[in-house]
Design a protein around this motif. Structure first.
Motif, mmCIF file in Angstrom:
data_model
loop_
_atom_site.group_PDB
_atom_site.id
_atom_site.type_symbol
_atom_site.label_atom_id
_atom_site.label_comp_id
_atom_site.label_asym_id
_atom_site.label_seq_id
_atom_site.Cartn_x
_atom_site.Cartn_y
_atom_site.Cartn_z
ATOM 1 N N GLN A 136 0.992 -1.232 -0.210
ATOM 2 C CA GLN A 136 0.117 -0.023 0.170
ATOM 3 C C GLN A 136 0.943 1.360 0.133
ATOM 4 O OE1 GLN A 136 -3.267 -0.157 -0.308
ATOM 5 N NE2 GLN A 136 -3.662 -2.210 0.322
ATOM 6 N N ALA A 137 0.245 2.156 -0.667
ATOM 7 C CA ALA A 137 0.827 3.756 -0.537
ATOM 8 C C ALA A 137 1.267 4.126 1.051
ATOM 9 C CB ALA A 137 0.148 4.744 -1.218
ATOM 10 N N GLY A 138 2.258 4.636 1.129
ATOM 11 C CA GLY A 138 2.670 4.937 2.518
ATOM 12 C C GLY A 138 3.481 4.067 3.185
ATOM 13 N N GLU A 139 3.655 2.644 2.773
ATOM 14 C CA GLU A 139 4.267 1.487 3.820
ATOM 15 C C GLU A 139 5.712 1.749 3.603
ATOM 16 O OE1 GLU A 139 1.580 -2.026 4.264
ATOM 17 O OE2 GLU A 139 1.982 -1.997 2.200
ATOM 18 N N ARG A 140 6.280 1.113 4.422
ATOM 19 C CA ARG A 140 7.932 1.158 4.455
ATOM 20 C C ARG A 140 8.463 0.391 3.422
ATOM 21 N NH1 ARG A 140 11.456 3.314 8.722
ATOM 22 N NH2 ARG A 140 13.663 1.980 8.512
ATOM 23 N N TYR A 141 9.503 0.858 2.487
ATOM 24 C CA TYR A 141 10.092 0.027 1.830
ATOM 25 C C TYR A 141 11.439 0.375 1.925
ATOM 26 C CZ TYR A 141 12.407 -0.534 -2.806
ATOM 27 O OH TYR A 141 13.071 -0.931 -4.038
ATOM 28 N N VAL A 142 12.330 -0.988 2.205
ATOM 29 C CA VAL A 142 13.835 -0.482 2.365
ATOM 30 C C VAL A 142 14.531 -1.398 1.121
ATOM 31 C CG1 VAL A 142 15.691 -1.479 3.802
ATOM 32 C CG2 VAL A 142 13.526 -0.873 4.929
ATOM 33 N N SER A 143 15.398 -0.556 0.499
ATOM 34 C CA SER A 143 16.245 -1.148 -0.602
ATOM 35 C C SER A 143 17.813 -1.149 -0.061
ATOM 36 C CB SER A 143 16.427 0.135 -1.663
ATOM 37 O OG SER A 143 16.987 -0.430 -2.638
ATOM 38 N N GLY A 188 4.058 5.778 -4.353
ATOM 39 C CA GLY A 188 3.939 6.175 -3.128
ATOM 40 C C GLY A 188 4.486 5.643 -1.810
ATOM 41 N N LEU A 189 5.515 4.919 -1.855
ATOM 42 C CA LEU A 189 6.044 4.164 -0.794
ATOM 43 C C LEU A 189 6.892 5.204 -0.016
ATOM 44 C CD1 LEU A 189 6.861 0.788 -2.442
ATOM 45 C CD2 LEU A 189 4.947 1.329 -1.068
ATOM 46 N N THR A 190 7.066 4.805 1.273
ATOM 47 C CA THR A 190 8.121 5.364 2.214
ATOM 48 C C THR A 190 9.472 4.838 2.102
ATOM 49 O OG1 THR A 190 6.449 6.269 3.719
ATOM 50 C CG2 THR A 190 8.556 6.297 4.554
ATOM 51 N N LEU A 191 10.352 5.233 1.189
ATOM 52 C CA LEU A 191 11.618 4.643 0.935
ATOM 53 C C LEU A 191 12.644 4.708 2.009
ATOM 54 C CD1 LEU A 191 13.388 2.720 -0.841
ATOM 55 C CD2 LEU A 191 13.978 4.808 -2.265
ATOM 56 N N LEU A 236 8.059 -4.032 2.192
ATOM 57 C CA LEU A 236 8.921 -4.487 1.087
ATOM 58 C C LEU A 236 10.437 -4.112 1.273
ATOM 59 C CD1 LEU A 236 8.689 -5.375 -1.926
ATOM 60 C CD2 LEU A 236 8.627 -2.898 -2.326
ATOM 61 N N VAL A 237 11.113 -5.328 0.927
ATOM 62 C CA VAL A 237 12.464 -5.482 0.980
ATOM 63 C C VAL A 237 12.861 -5.616 -0.157
ATOM 64 C CG1 VAL A 237 14.562 -6.047 2.001
ATOM 65 C CG2 VAL A 237 12.728 -5.700 3.427
ATOM 66 N N THR A 238 13.680 -4.951 -0.992
ATOM 67 C CA THR A 238 14.491 -5.250 -2.309
ATOM 68 C C THR A 238 15.959 -5.385 -2.123
ATOM 69 O OG1 THR A 238 14.621 -3.147 -3.401
ATOM 70 C CG2 THR A 238 12.765 -4.572 -3.856
#
Length: 260
Positions: free
Chosen positions: A17-24, A62-65, A98-100
């Motif tokens: 979802q938009a706004g969720e935490r995404y770690v790269s 719209g993710l929080t990267l 999400l983690v990539t």
């Protein structure tokens, strides 16, 4: 294996979802070495581009990267501090959605080996020595990447974990003016790249993670192609043997298409 596959399908079924935490996380192939402008406030040596695939995906979704990829990183930098830098996995929290990760090339000297080989082919000075990983090195990489996926899963049980392969660097055979390499050095690099892709897929399967098979869909866009996604050697104003902006955009699009 069945449990890992079941977990992967269950996690991928839910929407990011938009706004969720995404770690790269990852190496220069995640950070975007050579693709200016770089992110303000990031460690200078990490060369994190404002246009790497994570930045593009986060903007689209719209993710929080939280972008912690760093040029030169090995798999050890994911789980342990690297000099003044904290372990990249410290950015992964329980609420991460999400983690990539793109990692592993530096463990086996993939790009460094290409630098040295082209340097020697062109008769330049102070060239890096040849790198020839053995079976023990590949086994160690597999262990490290499998452990990495497990550690990410432990920190963020509900996160979608996606391993992003390195794009294809060289054509299926030979080399070209953009890639000054002997046949032996080109073949050695292709072997490293193929082993890295295989290990990446095995590590993902072991922990219920997903793989973006960049090595497959980037074929035909190598450094010798008419529309390259990879820089050759030398690469004035860019980074030799690294993905260009077109590659980053293609990976971001593949991630967006693969995620629900």
């Amino acid at each position: 294996m069945l449990r890992a596959l079941t977990l992967a399908f269950a996690l991928l079924a839910s929407t990011v979802q938009a706004g969720e935490r995404y770690v790269s996380m990852g190496s220069s192939y995640a950070a975007g070495l050579g693709i200016a402008p770089y992110q303000d406030g990031a460690p200078t040596r990490c060369t994190r581009s404002t246009r790497n695939y994570a930045q593009q995906l986060a903007a689209k979704r719209g993710l929080t990267l939280v972008d912690v990829g760093c040029s030169g990183a090995k798999t050890s930098a994911i789980l342990q501090p690297w000099g003044e830098l904290p372990a990249q996995i410290d950015a992964v929290t329980a609420d991460t959605a999400l983690v990539t990760v793109t990692i592993g090339g530096n463990d086996i000297g993939l790009v460094g080996g290409l630098y040295g080989a082209s340097c020697r082919k062109l008769g330049e000075a102070n060239c890096a020595p040849a790198t020839t990983p053995g079976e023990a090195d590949y086994a160690a990489l597999k262990t490290a990447m499998t452990g990495m996926v497990a550690a990410i899963r432990e920190r963020a049980p509900k996160a979608k974990i996606v391993l992003v392969e390195y794009p294809t660097i060289l054509p299926l055979q030979g080399a070209c003016a953009a890639t000054p390499l002997s046949d032996a050095d080109a073949d050695a690099a292709r072997t490293k790249a193929a082993r890295l892709s295989a290990i990446t897929r095995e590590a993902a399967a072991s922990g219920g993670a997903m793989v973006i098979t960049t090595d497959d869909f980037s074929r035909g866009h190598d450094a010798c192609a008419a529309q390259p996604w990879m820089n050759g050697y030398p690469a004035p104003g860019a980074a030799p043997y690294h993905p260009n902006l077109a590659a980053m955009t293609a990976i971001a699009q593949a991630l967006d298409a693969a995620l629900p």
